[in-house]
Design a protein around this motif. Structure first.
Motif, PDB file in Angstrom:
ATOM      1  N   LYS A 132      63.469  53.169  42.844  1.00 12.79           N
ATOM      2  CA  LYS A 132      63.198  54.153  41.798  1.00 12.79           C
ATOM      3  C   LYS A 132      61.696  54.259  41.527  1.00 12.79           C
ATOM      4  O   LYS A 132      61.146  55.364  41.345  1.00 12.79           O
ATOM      5  CB  LYS A 132      63.940  53.774  40.521  1.00 12.79           C
ATOM      6  N   ALA A 133      61.029  53.096  41.502  1.00 11.49           N
ATOM      7  CA  ALA A 133      59.590  53.106  41.258  1.00 11.49           C
ATOM      8  C   ALA A 133      58.857  53.850  42.371  1.00 11.49           C
ATOM      9  O   ALA A 133      57.911  54.615  42.114  1.00 11.49           O
ATOM     10  CB  ALA A 133      59.071  51.669  41.140  1.00 11.49           C
ATOM     11  N   LEU A 134      59.300  53.641  43.609  1.00 16.15           N
ATOM     12  CA  LEU A 134      58.682  54.320  44.741  1.00 16.15           C
ATOM     13  C   LEU A 134      58.887  55.829  44.641  1.00 16.15           C
ATOM     14  O   LEU A 134      57.952  56.624  44.852  1.00 16.15           O
ATOM     15  CB  LEU A 134      59.283  53.785  46.051  1.00 16.15           C
ATOM     16  N   SER A 135      60.104  56.235  44.281  1.00 10.94           N
ATOM     17  CA  SER A 135      60.416  57.654  44.155  1.00 10.94           C
ATOM     18  C   SER A 135      59.655  58.293  42.995  1.00 10.94           C
ATOM     19  O   SER A 135      59.106  59.399  43.107  1.00 10.94           O
ATOM     20  CB  SER A 135      61.921  57.844  43.967  1.00 10.94           C
ATOM     21  N   ASP A 136      59.615  57.573  41.839  1.00 10.36           N
ATOM     22  CA  ASP A 136      58.911  58.107  40.666  1.00 10.36           C
ATOM     23  C   ASP A 136      57.420  58.270  40.931  1.00 10.36           C
ATOM     24  O   ASP A 136      56.795  59.249  40.469  1.00 10.36           O
ATOM     25  CB  ASP A 136      59.130  57.178  39.463  1.00 10.36           C
ATOM     26  N   ARG A 137      56.835  57.329  41.680  1.00  4.08           N
ATOM     27  CA  ARG A 137      55.412  57.427  41.964  1.00  4.08           C
ATOM     28  C   ARG A 137      55.096  58.660  42.815  1.00  4.08           C
ATOM     29  O   ARG A 137      54.131  59.378  42.564  1.00  4.08           O
ATOM     30  CB  ARG A 137      54.932  56.148  42.660  1.00  4.08           C
ATOM     31  N   ALA A 138      55.923  58.909  43.833  1.00  7.62           N
ATOM     32  CA  ALA A 138      55.713  60.073  44.691  1.00  7.62           C
ATOM     33  C   ALA A 138      55.931  61.372  43.903  1.00  7.62           C
ATOM     34  O   ALA A 138      55.190  62.358  44.066  1.00  7.62           O
ATOM     35  CB  ALA A 138      56.656  60.014  45.887  1.00  7.62           C
ATOM     36  N   PHE A 178      56.898  61.336  50.594  1.00  5.75           N
ATOM     37  CA  PHE A 178      56.614  59.954  50.982  1.00  5.75           C
ATOM     38  C   PHE A 178      55.634  59.936  52.153  1.00  5.75           C
ATOM     39  O   PHE A 178      55.689  60.796  53.057  1.00  5.75           O
ATOM     40  CB  PHE A 178      57.886  59.216  51.424  1.00  5.75           C
ATOM     41  N   THR A 179      54.763  58.942  52.145  1.00  2.00           N
ATOM     42  CA  THR A 179      53.949  58.705  53.330  1.00  2.00           C
ATOM     43  C   THR A 179      54.842  58.050  54.380  1.00  2.00           C
ATOM     44  O   THR A 179      55.993  57.655  54.104  1.00  2.00           O
ATOM     45  CB  THR A 179      52.776  57.773  53.011  1.00  2.00           C
ATOM     46  N   ALA A 180      54.344  57.892  55.590  1.00  2.00           N
ATOM     47  CA  ALA A 180      55.129  57.259  56.661  1.00  2.00           C
ATOM     48  C   ALA A 180      55.515  55.833  56.281  1.00  2.00           C
ATOM     49  O   ALA A 180      56.653  55.387  56.501  1.00  2.00           O
ATOM     50  CB  ALA A 180      54.324  57.276  57.968  1.00  2.00           C
ATOM     51  N   ALA A 181      54.557  55.101  55.676  1.00  2.00           N
ATOM     52  CA  ALA A 181      54.836  53.714  55.276  1.00  2.00           C
ATOM     53  C   ALA A 181      55.868  53.678  54.156  1.00  2.00           C
ATOM     54  O   ALA A 181      56.779  52.837  54.150  1.00  2.00           O
ATOM     55  CB  ALA A 181      53.549  53.035  54.827  1.00  2.00           C
ATOM     56  N   GLU A 182      55.730  54.614  53.192  1.00  2.00           N
ATOM     57  CA  GLU A 182      56.679  54.645  52.079  1.00  2.00           C
ATOM     58  C   GLU A 182      58.062  55.048  52.566  1.00  2.00           C
ATOM     59  O   GLU A 182      59.080  54.542  52.074  1.00  2.00           O
ATOM     60  CB  GLU A 182      56.191  55.619  51.009  1.00  2.00           C
ATOM     61  N   GLN A 223      59.596  52.063  54.118  1.00  2.00           N
ATOM     62  CA  GLN A 223      59.973  51.116  53.061  1.00  2.00           C
ATOM     63  C   GLN A 223      61.249  51.581  52.346  1.00  2.00           C
ATOM     64  O   GLN A 223      62.149  50.781  52.060  1.00  2.00           O
ATOM     65  CB  GLN A 223      58.819  50.993  52.065  1.00  2.00           C
ATOM     66  N   TRP A 224      61.330  52.897  52.068  1.00  2.00           N
ATOM     67  CA  TRP A 224      62.518  53.448  51.422  1.00  2.00           C
ATOM     68  C   TRP A 224      63.765  53.235  52.271  1.00  2.00           C
ATOM     69  O   TRP A 224      64.810  52.830  51.764  1.00  2.00           O
ATOM     70  CB  TRP A 224      62.295  54.940  51.149  1.00  2.00           C
ATOM     71  N   ARG A 225      63.656  53.519  53.559  1.00  2.00           N
ATOM     72  CA  ARG A 225      64.806  53.356  54.461  1.00  2.00           C
ATOM     73  C   ARG A 225      65.250  51.890  54.525  1.00  2.00           C
ATOM     74  O   ARG A 225      66.453  51.586  54.529  1.00  2.00           O
ATOM     75  CB  ARG A 225      64.458  53.857  55.861  1.00  2.00           C
ATOM     76  N   ALA A 226      64.286  50.964  54.583  1.00  2.00           N
ATOM     77  CA  ALA A 226      64.629  49.538  54.637  1.00  2.00           C
ATOM     78  C   ALA A 226      65.344  49.097  53.367  1.00  2.00           C
ATOM     79  O   ALA A 226      66.357  48.375  53.401  1.00  2.00           O
ATOM     80  CB  ALA A 226      63.370  48.700  54.858  1.00  2.00           C
TER      81      ALA A 226
END
Length: 414
Positions: free
Chosen positions: A19-25, A32-36, A39-42
């Motif tokens: 959620k934090a990753l999604s909210d930041r984007a 999402f960047t390639a790294a993000e 990370q999301w998929r993992a």
């Protein structure tokens, strides 16, 4: 915390991280960047795996309820994991979490409240401090100690268990002779009579073994991994130490009880080492009364010798051996009111053999340095997809009171 609670906690952590990753984007109004994205998929894969695991545990709990319900209709109580103590549940969860999370940290088991069902049982002195395919979990802690005791007659019979934090040599002081008093006439010099003191050194010999199970079984909630490890560990280490506790030489291994017992009775000639009822009565009464009436007083012999004892009868043709013994005591029955413990390491009836021991068995001390330590490796048998566990215990033992606390019968010649 139970395994299910741990999994749900991890699931919440992963969810909040996603959620934090999604909210930041979203706040930055970008994709999402390639790294993000990686990370999301993992994290999404981890979340799916945790969901599957929680559902498996829910299904297992339902199976346990169904089994318990079925047995309840038959009037049989079936223990489940929820009936275990908090300590046992935590230990059970620790073992499963170590497997699930690939945690390599050792798991150390420290025995507590060790007493068998006789009195007596194992006496714990703290200085600083069924297996395999069962669907119903067993408690690791109690099963480990149970199998350890079952595999060693000395422990089951009431030996004193001394537990220390570290394994350096530990000296146990003891008296070998007491002071004596005498009548002194008026004005005469009072004679000096000092007690004779000595000590017994207890070390810490390492007993260890390894066992392998498939990764599938290690991760399967229905497989009783804790019961399996407890059974294997307790039996293997109990048998290894148990043999030395009876006949160990004390050189490079514990000193067995039969090495230091005192001669109580010698058999008659012409009987090739066998004993009579009178021999056993004499052996009982050769032990000083304070030892003979101790709560830990008992007999040690191998099973074949016990068979010969059961055939002995008194003058009224009544067997002298009674099969009555408290459940869980480890005793085979009683002889002259004292429990009999069968151990295959005691010598068989033969010429010059110490085939029967009687006395205060708590005078034999077992030293445990630390606790039982369990470690795992996924790399050792990586090619076979096996998880390797090893168990280590550091133990020593010796008869502390060698002044006659325990005596033996020895077979005479022809």
């Amino acid at each position: 915390m139970s395994l299910k609670e741990t999994l749900n906690t991890r699931r919440q952590v992963v969810w909040h991280e996603m959620k934090a990753l999604s909210d930041r984007a979203a706040a930055e109004k970008r994709d999402f960047t390639a790294a993000e994205d990686a990370q999301w998929r993992a994290m999404n894969t981890d979340l799916d795996a945790l969901d599957v695991r929680v559902k498996e545990l829910d299904a297992q709990e339902q199976r346990e309820r169904d089994i318990a319900s079925a047995f309840t209709h038959l009037g049989v109580d079936v223990p489940t994991n929820r009936s275990l103590s908090a300590v046992d549940r935590d230990l059970d969860a620790s073992v499963r979490n170590a497997v699930l999370n690939n945690d390599r940290r050792p798991i150390e088991i420290r025995p507590t409240g060790l007493r068998s069902g006789w009195q007596p049982g194992v006496e714990r002195r703290d200085l600083v401090t069924t297996s395999g395919s069962g669907l119903l979990g067993t408690t690791f802690h109690r099963e480990l100690i149970s199998h350890m005791v079952d595999s060693s007659a000395i422990l089951s019979a009431g030996a004193t268990l001394l537990q220390t934090e570290t394994g350096e040599t530990y000296k146990v002081p003891k008296s070998t002779a007491f002071s004596s008093a005498a009548i002194i006439t008026e004005g005469s010099t009072i004679t000096e009579s000092d007690p004779t003191l000595g000590s017994v050194s207890l070390g810490a010999y390492k007993y260890a073994f390894s066992v392998q199970i498939s990764t599938e079984l290690a991760q399967d909630a229905a497989f009783d991994i804790v019961g399996y490890l407890a059974k294997q560990s307790g039996t293997a280490i109990g048998n290894g130490f148990g043999a030395h506790a009876i006949t160990g030489t004390g050189t490079g291994q514990p000193r067995g009880i039969t090495i230091d017992t005192t001669l109580g009775v010698t058999g008659g000639t012409g009987v090739t080492g066998a004993f009579t009822l009178d021999n056993l009565i004499d052996l009982y009464h050769s032990v000083a009364e304070p030892y003979a009436r101790s709560a830990s007083a008992g007999w040690l012999m191998r099973n074949s010798t016990l068979g010969a004892v059961r055939k002995l009868k008194d003058s009224q043709n009544r067997p002298i051996f009674s099969i009555d013994a408290p459940v869980g005591s480890g005793a085979s029955g009683t002889l002259m009111g004292r429990p009999v413990y069968a151990d295959p390491n005691v010598a068989a009836v033969a010429l010059s053999a110490k085939s029967v021991v009687f006395g205060d068995l708590s005078a034999y001390w077992v030293r445990m340095a630390g606790g039982f330590r369990f470690e795992r490796s996924d790399e050792f048998a990586f090619q076979n997809d096996l998880v390797t566990f090893r168990a280590v215990a550091r133990l020593d033992g010796a008869l502390i009171d060698t002044t006659g606390s325990c005596k033996h019968f020895v077979g005479a010649g022809t």
